[in-house]
Design an enzyme around this catalytic site. Structure first.
Site, PDB file in Angstrom:
ATOM      1  N   ASN A  76      -6.744  12.217 -63.524  1.00 52.53           N
ATOM      2  CA  ASN A  76      -6.166  13.047 -64.590  1.00 52.53           C
ATOM      3  C   ASN A  76      -4.972  12.322 -65.184  1.00 52.53           C
ATOM      4  OD1 ASN A  76      -5.674  15.415 -66.188  1.00 52.53           O
ATOM      5  ND2 ASN A  76      -4.005  15.950 -64.795  1.00 52.53           N
ATOM      6  N   HIS A 103      -1.320  13.134 -67.048  1.00 50.92           N
ATOM      7  CA  HIS A 103      -0.370  14.237 -67.185  1.00 50.92           C
ATOM      8  C   HIS A 103       0.870  13.721 -67.906  1.00 50.92           C
ATOM      9  CE1 HIS A 103       1.482  18.051 -66.195  1.00 50.92           C
ATOM     10  NE2 HIS A 103       2.562  17.386 -65.835  1.00 50.92           N
ATOM     11  N   SER A 148       1.790  10.078 -66.389  1.00 51.81           N
ATOM     12  CA  SER A 148       1.289   9.654 -65.087  1.00 51.81           C
ATOM     13  C   SER A 148      -0.222   9.808 -65.052  1.00 51.81           C
ATOM     14  CB  SER A 148       1.870  10.545 -63.970  1.00 51.81           C
ATOM     15  OG  SER A 148       3.283  10.608 -64.025  1.00 51.81           O
ATOM     16  N   ASP A 157      -1.687  18.864 -60.258  1.00 53.88           N
ATOM     17  CA  ASP A 157      -0.886  17.698 -60.660  1.00 53.88           C
ATOM     18  C   ASP A 157      -0.182  17.062 -59.460  1.00 53.88           C
ATOM     19  OD1 ASP A 157      -1.617  18.146 -63.332  1.00 53.88           O
ATOM     20  OD2 ASP A 157       0.074  19.507 -63.653  1.00 53.88           O
TER      21      ASP A 157
END
Ligand code: GAR
Length: 195
Positions: free
Chosen positions: A107, A109, A136, A145
């Protein structure tokens, strides 16, 4: 050749950066772009690039998160992805979905994790008076996260920044960071990359 499925909810600029990077001697290719939002701008961009697209609209499942995720898995798995790259995918996923793709989900972020998990990251960085912000790329685990961070890019917060101006500065870095981390991830590299 590894296969990468990309999950989006919006304009898909990170998806475009990832897809464009996967050419030539890159060891992966995009196999699917899936959105939970039927009109997401990224869907048309993916189709233009010749990438298969799918929509699984969470609103069709009336709050039944497990059923929504089962439908996503049913749309994704026929494409046999080695990696699932979340790129502006704005639904929280349950441990069941994340467990199905354990160890192969990334992912991006828009904060310097572990700072500012969740939403409104740009506003929170400005309000905190941070001198620096950034983005990130992390492995996805059941903690929101919270998975291992594989790379970060940093930008200055400038006087007079609004969430919009800061977001634009960070987004430009996202487009460099995510392709770089994805390539390393596909190649088996799990070290931290700083841009
Ligand atoms: C990006 O800034 C990404 O970091 C963020 O959404 C934007 C998507 O833009 N993701 C999150 O906030 C995840 N919680 P894009 O659709 O143009 O790639």
């Amino acid at each position: 050749m590894k296969r990468v499925a990309i999950l989006i909810s919006g304009g898909g600029s990170n998806m475009v950066a990832l897809a464009k990077s996967m050419t030539g001697d890159h060891p992966a290719r995009p196999c699917l772009v899936l959105s939970n939002v039927p009109g997401a701008g990224g869907l048309a961009k993916a189709a233009e690039m010749g990438i298969p697209t799918a929509v699984v609209d969470h609103r069709d499942f009336k709050g039944d998160r497990e059923a929504f995720e089962r439908a996503m898995i049913a749309a994704i798995d026929p494409h046999a992805p080695d990696v699932i790259a979340m790129a502006g995918f704005m639904r929280i996923l349950t441990p069941a979905f994340i467990g199905h793709y354990a160890g192969r989900m990334l992912n991006i972020h828009p904060s310097l994790l572990p700072k500012y998990r969740g939403l409104n990251t740009h506003l929170r960085a400005i309000e905190a008076g941070d001198a620096e912000a950034g983005c990130s790329v992390h492995e996805v685990t059941a903690e929101l996260d919270g998975g291992p961070v594989l790379g970060q890019a940093r930008v200055p917060v400038q006087p007079g920044d609004t969430p919009e101006t800061l977001a634009a500065r960070i987004l430009a870095c996202e487009h460099a960071l995510y392709p770089a981390v994805l390539r390393r991830f596909v190649e088996g590299e799990r070290g931290f990359l700083s841009l």
